[in-house]
Write a protein that holds these residues in place. Sequence first.
Motif, PDB file in Angstrom:
ATOM      1  N   THR A  58      22.249  82.888  64.074  1.00  0.00           N
ATOM      2  CA  THR A  58      23.036  83.256  65.105  1.00  0.00           C
ATOM      3  C   THR A  58      24.433  82.589  65.292  1.00  0.00           C
ATOM      4  O   THR A  58      24.366  81.220  64.975  1.00  0.00           O
ATOM      5  CB  THR A  58      22.224  83.231  66.403  1.00  0.00           C
ATOM      6  N   ALA A  59      25.423  83.206  66.003  1.00  0.00           N
ATOM      7  CA  ALA A  59      26.764  82.449  66.260  1.00  0.00           C
ATOM      8  C   ALA A  59      26.558  81.353  67.312  1.00  0.00           C
ATOM      9  O   ALA A  59      27.528  80.593  67.472  1.00  0.00           O
ATOM     10  CB  ALA A  59      27.736  83.663  66.808  1.00  0.00           C
ATOM     11  N   VAL A  60      25.502  81.220  68.071  1.00  0.00           N
ATOM     12  CA  VAL A  60      25.328  80.196  68.975  1.00  0.00           C
ATOM     13  C   VAL A  60      25.320  79.033  68.432  1.00  0.00           C
ATOM     14  O   VAL A  60      25.655  77.952  69.227  1.00  0.00           O
ATOM     15  CB  VAL A  60      23.964  80.317  70.111  1.00  0.00           C
ATOM     16  N   LEU A  61      24.997  78.747  67.200  1.00  0.00           N
ATOM     17  CA  LEU A  61      25.129  77.261  66.608  1.00  0.00           C
ATOM     18  C   LEU A  61      26.242  77.076  65.561  1.00  0.00           C
ATOM     19  O   LEU A  61      26.143  76.298  64.914  1.00  0.00           O
ATOM     20  CB  LEU A  61      23.738  77.154  65.894  1.00  0.00           C
ATOM     21  N   ASP A  62      27.329  77.996  65.859  1.00  0.00           N
ATOM     22  CA  ASP A  62      28.567  77.653  65.174  1.00  0.00           C
ATOM     23  C   ASP A  62      29.131  76.451  66.066  1.00  0.00           C
ATOM     24  O   ASP A  62      29.947  76.724  67.115  1.00  0.00           O
ATOM     25  CB  ASP A  62      29.498  78.864  65.241  1.00  0.00           C
ATOM     26  N   LEU A  63      29.047  75.311  65.680  1.00  0.00           N
ATOM     27  CA  LEU A  63      29.317  74.205  66.513  1.00  0.00           C
ATOM     28  C   LEU A  63      30.600  73.254  66.160  1.00  0.00           C
ATOM     29  O   LEU A  63      30.847  72.440  66.578  1.00  0.00           O
ATOM     30  CB  LEU A  63      27.955  73.101  66.577  1.00  0.00           C
ATOM     31  N   ASN A  64      31.391  73.996  65.004  1.00  0.00           N
ATOM     32  CA  ASN A  64      32.314  73.112  64.372  1.00  0.00           C
ATOM     33  C   ASN A  64      33.368  73.149  65.758  1.00  0.00           C
ATOM     34  O   ASN A  64      33.711  73.820  66.487  1.00  0.00           O
ATOM     35  CB  ASN A  64      32.786  73.990  63.414  1.00  0.00           C
ATOM     36  N   GLY A  65      33.799  71.662  66.072  1.00  0.00           N
ATOM     37  CA  GLY A  65      34.851  71.448  66.763  1.00  0.00           C
ATOM     38  C   GLY A  65      34.289  71.093  68.262  1.00  0.00           C
ATOM     39  O   GLY A  65      35.302  70.725  69.116  1.00  0.00           O
ATOM     40  N   VAL A  66      32.934  71.130  68.463  1.00  0.00           N
ATOM     41  CA  VAL A  66      32.557  70.840  70.082  1.00  0.00           C
ATOM     42  C   VAL A  66      32.873  69.298  70.207  1.00  0.00           C
ATOM     43  O   VAL A  66      32.534  68.430  69.461  1.00  0.00           O
ATOM     44  CB  VAL A  66      31.147  71.194  70.062  1.00  0.00           C
ATOM     45  N   LYS A  67      33.145  68.840  71.356  1.00  0.00           N
ATOM     46  CA  LYS A  67      33.621  67.440  71.745  1.00  0.00           C
ATOM     47  C   LYS A  67      32.491  66.755  72.274  1.00  0.00           C
ATOM     48  O   LYS A  67      32.692  65.709  72.421  1.00  0.00           O
ATOM     49  CB  LYS A  67      34.881  67.772  72.734  1.00  0.00           C
ATOM     50  N   ALA A  68      31.361  67.463  72.293  1.00  0.00           N
ATOM     51  CA  ALA A  68      30.240  66.776  72.928  1.00  0.00           C
ATOM     52  C   ALA A  68      28.929  67.692  72.695  1.00  0.00           C
ATOM     53  O   ALA A  68      29.054  68.968  72.546  1.00  0.00           O
ATOM     54  CB  ALA A  68      30.013  66.532  74.404  1.00  0.00           C
ATOM     55  N   PHE A  69      28.094  66.752  72.583  1.00  0.00           N
ATOM     56  CA  PHE A  69      26.666  67.903  72.219  1.00  0.00           C
ATOM     57  C   PHE A  69      25.232  66.737  72.351  1.00  0.00           C
ATOM     58  O   PHE A  69      25.732  65.640  72.527  1.00  0.00           O
ATOM     59  CB  PHE A  69      26.637  68.110  70.746  1.00  0.00           C
ATOM     60  N   SER A  70      24.329  67.217  72.423  1.00  0.00           N
ATOM     61  CA  SER A  70      23.030  66.716  72.496  1.00  0.00           C
ATOM     62  C   SER A  70      21.987  67.632  71.850  1.00  0.00           C
ATOM     63  O   SER A  70      21.919  68.632  71.793  1.00  0.00           O
ATOM     64  CB  SER A  70      22.502  66.539  73.721  1.00  0.00           C
ATOM     65  N   ILE A  71      21.051  66.869  71.096  1.00  0.00           N
ATOM     66  CA  ILE A  71      20.160  67.449  70.172  1.00  0.00           C
ATOM     67  C   ILE A  71      18.739  66.943  70.712  1.00  0.00           C
ATOM     68  O   ILE A  71      18.764  65.680  70.609  1.00  0.00           O
ATOM     69  CB  ILE A  71      20.198  67.223  68.538  1.00  0.00           C
ATOM     70  N   GLU A  72      17.874  67.316  71.313  1.00  0.00           N
ATOM     71  CA  GLU A  72      16.735  66.621  71.704  1.00  0.00           C
ATOM     72  C   GLU A  72      15.523  67.551  71.433  1.00  0.00           C
ATOM     73  O   GLU A  72      15.439  68.724  71.236  1.00  0.00           O
ATOM     74  CB  GLU A  72      16.723  66.912  73.402  1.00  0.00           C
ATOM     75  N   CYS A  73      14.454  67.015  71.031  1.00  0.00           N
ATOM     76  CA  CYS A  73      13.029  67.376  70.669  1.00  0.00           C
ATOM     77  C   CYS A  73      12.122  66.566  70.781  1.00  0.00           C
ATOM     78  O   CYS A  73      12.121  65.287  70.974  1.00  0.00           O
ATOM     79  CB  CYS A  73      13.021  67.895  69.202  1.00  0.00           C
ATOM     80  N   THR A  74      10.786  66.847  70.817  1.00  0.00           N
ATOM     81  CA  THR A  74       9.695  66.105  70.479  1.00  0.00           C
ATOM     82  C   THR A  74       9.193  66.145  69.366  1.00  0.00           C
ATOM     83  O   THR A  74       8.600  67.511  69.016  1.00  0.00           O
ATOM     84  CB  THR A  74       8.775  66.128  71.680  1.00  0.00           C
ATOM     85  N   VAL A  75       8.549  65.303  68.711  1.00  0.00           N
ATOM     86  CA  VAL A  75       7.752  65.407  67.262  1.00  0.00           C
ATOM     87  C   VAL A  75       6.583  64.357  67.342  1.00  0.00           C
ATOM     88  O   VAL A  75       6.383  63.520  68.190  1.00  0.00           O
ATOM     89  CB  VAL A  75       8.817  64.883  66.438  1.00  0.00           C
ATOM     90  N   ARG A  76       5.636  64.863  66.308  1.00  0.00           N
ATOM     91  CA  ARG A  76       4.359  64.256  66.465  1.00  0.00           C
ATOM     92  C   ARG A  76       4.212  64.025  64.602  1.00  0.00           C
ATOM     93  O   ARG A  76       3.613  65.218  64.140  1.00  0.00           O
ATOM     94  CB  ARG A  76       3.376  64.509  66.911  1.00  0.00           C
ATOM     95  N   PRO A  77       4.463  62.978  63.944  1.00  0.00           N
ATOM     96  CA  PRO A  77       4.113  62.613  62.797  1.00  0.00           C
ATOM     97  C   PRO A  77       2.677  62.608  62.368  1.00  0.00           C
ATOM     98  O   PRO A  77       1.953  61.808  63.035  1.00  0.00           O
ATOM     99  CB  PRO A  77       4.906  61.607  62.330  1.00  0.00           C
ATOM    100  N   ASP A  78       2.050  63.501  61.548  1.00  0.00           N
ATOM    101  CA  ASP A  78       0.693  63.169  61.192  1.00  0.00           C
ATOM    102  C   ASP A  78       0.087  62.457  60.123  1.00  0.00           C
ATOM    103  O   ASP A  78      -0.781  61.686  59.910  1.00  0.00           O
ATOM    104  CB  ASP A  78       0.151  64.881  60.728  1.00  0.00           C
ATOM    105  N   VAL A  79       1.282  62.219  59.242  1.00  0.00           N
ATOM    106  CA  VAL A  79       1.109  60.990  58.080  1.00  0.00           C
ATOM    107  C   VAL A  79       2.556  60.165  57.875  1.00  0.00           C
ATOM    108  O   VAL A  79       3.555  60.756  58.707  1.00  0.00           O
ATOM    109  CB  VAL A  79       0.781  61.595  56.848  1.00  0.00           C
ATOM    110  N   LEU A  80       2.195  59.077  57.290  1.00  0.00           N
ATOM    111  CA  LEU A  80       3.659  58.405  57.048  1.00  0.00           C
ATOM    112  C   LEU A  80       4.441  59.342  56.133  1.00  0.00           C
ATOM    113  O   LEU A  80       4.076  59.304  55.172  1.00  0.00           O
ATOM    114  CB  LEU A  80       3.060  56.839  56.762  1.00  0.00           C
ATOM    115  N   PRO A  81       5.624  59.317  56.520  1.00  0.00           N
ATOM    116  CA  PRO A  81       6.689  59.987  55.748  1.00  0.00           C
ATOM    117  C   PRO A  81       6.869  59.161  54.161  1.00  0.00           C
ATOM    118  O   PRO A  81       6.856  57.967  54.326  1.00  0.00           O
ATOM    119  CB  PRO A  81       7.996  60.074  56.378  1.00  0.00           C
ATOM    120  N   ALA A  82       6.636  59.821  53.033  1.00  0.00           N
ATOM    121  CA  ALA A  82       6.828  58.980  51.799  1.00  0.00           C
ATOM    122  C   ALA A  82       8.071  58.718  51.692  1.00  0.00           C
ATOM    123  O   ALA A  82       8.296  57.724  50.964  1.00  0.00           O
ATOM    124  CB  ALA A  82       6.222  59.914  50.865  1.00  0.00           C
ATOM    125  N   GLY A  83       9.218  59.454  52.187  1.00  0.00           N
ATOM    126  CA  GLY A  83      10.537  59.122  52.144  1.00  0.00           C
ATOM    127  C   GLY A  83      11.505  59.560  53.289  1.00  0.00           C
ATOM    128  O   GLY A  83      10.926  59.522  54.362  1.00  0.00           O
TER     129      GLY A  83
END
Length: 883
Positions: A232-257
């Motif tokens: 979708t075009a809503v995430l054509d973000l080229n040139g935005v002068k400010a942004f924020s990306i927010e989320c909540t995560v929970r890892p179930d295992v330790l990432p190998a890399g």
Amino acid sequence: MKKAVVAVDVGTGDVLCPALDPADPAKLTRADTAALFAGTLPAGIAATSAVAGSVVEYHDGTQPVPAAVTGLAAGAAATVVVDGSGRCARTRSLAEDAFVLGHCDAAGLLTWSVKHTFANVKDFGARGDDSGDDRPAIAAAIRSLTPGRGTVYFPAGLYDIGRPLYAGGYPGLELRGESEYASTIRYRGHGPALCLSPEPTRFPTADALLSGPGGAGVLDHGVIDTLNLRDTAVLDLNGVKAFSIECTVRPDVLPAGTGMILSSSGRRVPSDPKNVAFSLFLAPAADGRVAVHGTARIGTGELHLDSLAARQDGQPAPQSYLVGQAIHIAFVFDGTELRLHTGVPGAVVSAWAAVAPAAADAKLGLTQAVEEGIYLGVQSQSCWPEFAPEYQAFTGRVDSLRISDFARRDPAAFTAPTAKFPDDDASNRRLDPRTPNKVLASTRLLVNFDQDVDVFTVGSSWYGSPYRMPVYLAYALVQGQEPGWTSPTVRRLELQAFNGAGIVGQRAVTSVIEHVRVTASRDGIWLRNYSYCESLEHLYLATSRLGLVVSNSGMANIKRLQTAGCLYDFAATHVVGGFARDWYIGNPNSKVPLLLTSQSPGSTFHGTDIVITSEGTPPDYPRETDVLTANMEGVVFESSVFETAQLANRSCPPVTIDYSRVDWGGRIGEGTTTFVNCQFKPSLATRQNIAFTGDVAAHPVRLLGNTNYQATVAWAEPRHERRLAFSGGCVSTTDTGTTQWQGTRDWVFALDDPTGRIRARERENQGTGTATGASVPLAALPLPDGVTCYRAEVLATDAAGNAAYWTLERGFRVNGGKATAWAGTVARTQSGSAAGQVPPGWAAPSISVNADGTGPVKIDCAAPAGVTLAFTAKLRALEGLSG
């Protein structure tokens, strides 16, 4: 509730249909099999009993019918058909001649509509006058068809839809308009206008991380089920002068890399620079815990932050998290500083890390290339417009994802949320304080995972609108199998999707798309995820980004394609067996009209009568090339034209081949590219018809037949057009025999820039023969003006295994088609005989012309009397630079 006179005795729950009485057209009868197939359709279900000739009350299908009326007992949901007695019957398997009414849920509630094989959308309430949402009527028309087959007809008109159309579970469904110029379906929201897909596949979800009715997205490091957020075009973000990306995560295992959460990444071919506009990922910390990292490309510089960086307030620096612990992440750029906030839900979260970009870069804002996707759970570095993963997802849960083009109001610290993000307008818009109700910035995408995610991921956006709008995103399945497939047909329709694609097909096997126009859209038609055996014909695509895309699919037969406005007219990724014919592409806005890429073996493309033009393109428009291929195992073009001559001031080769090495499952991929009777029309500033990029692995390019835009001319004539500038690899003009070098080849080594004329070249011819005494001409080359030297390599062998190898050179001065030797033959020999010398009687071959000095130049070889020699010879002519 309606009333009508009945022709026969009926009971409550009987299905009614017209009695076909000319004297009383409104009279009804019981809808038994004979009545239904006499040319009528069900009119309703009797709500009361009535004797013949009396009035009966009946449900006409506008409202669900309860079980008390239909006589259907409660139970598992199933299809409802009319049985032989004209009553509703619940069934799971349909007889071939069953007349389907609708569907009954587990409580016995019948939602019914007449099932047949042809439905006019206007009969179901569609207006087609651009005055309202016609989707409910169109969907009702689709549902009315007999399962498995039927045509939905769109008379001339403009049909606005409030959400995308979904054509799935109907393998024989056909959507047909009056014509592609008269019947238009328009979707103004974010997402595709039409999705061709089987029954929805659920994106993995689990119990909610945060309070709320829904679940959380399940990510797995070993599985590449993901969401393509930038559909979708809503995430054509080229040139935005400010942004924020927010989320909540929970890892179930330790990432190998590297365990990816979200990434805007990708590139077209391996030789292109890697593009990563932003990424959020988890990685193991030294103490066995989990650290959070983020990158962003602001202007020309890539900035990296992690939760273990030193804090600016002098507090303890490291911030890592236990496996199984929920982590709220906020990645924020406010125009002057990039910050990373992490913390557990409910805690006060400060910026653990911050960095300021260069002043010039800050003014440019976020840099996101066209060739980048935004993927949940993977990072990609190649094969755009689909993706091949470089980093896979961490194993765990992700929830409450929000991407905005504004920074948080509270940059210093904030309390990490303990619930899903609010979806009210005030929380997702930033208004201009000087102008009431003017939106300055907004939430581009909000996905709370508060409902099951299927073939359409439904999110919300406030971008481009002062109120909440739904966002529909395709769910990409790369590993594994989607259940089922669908084979719809779309004919004689125009589609418009201002912020998405006209048609998206997933597992649309044997689909047919003919006489279709896609206009006023971001993308045209995108067939992906095992959409094999597609047939597409008479397509006109006027879009702003992508035209036609075929990815992770194959056996696509595409005829008569025309484009306008696209940056990439046609793109194929991992396509197996793409066949194209009669294309006219290369509009004034094209960056690369034809893009072919692959990351796996078996990818092939065959094009015939492809015309790629630069007509109407501004002379300085930054077109890169007409055709760009990378890592395809086999590409063939026949009778095609590649023209960049209109780009007078651009060095724009018609064809660019990326030969970067790719490991195809343990072996280095080696592809071939063949041009048969193709015409190249390069720009004046271009030095070659075919350019090579990458590390130039040894993949042959074959040029067969005419490669000029003039009539075929003999090589011996002085009038030559540019053929090929060569920087590695191998080139041949034939493809016969066991070696790619058999036959002739013509390499260009120098061009005169002011005139574009060839000033130095090499011509080669090979031949074989057997002699028993007489002289045998093995190879011959013409005598063009400018040639100064001929060089020959000859190998002779006899039945006893003796051999001799000669290397000969002779100089000629050619003028007016006649040659005068200026240097005698210089010969060097090597022997394969037991004595170490050329066997007795074996005469060295000669380089000669006719007695009158005319050509061609020949290699002659003769065997001694009584001995049979087999010869293999290669003759080359060298043309020097003119004075």
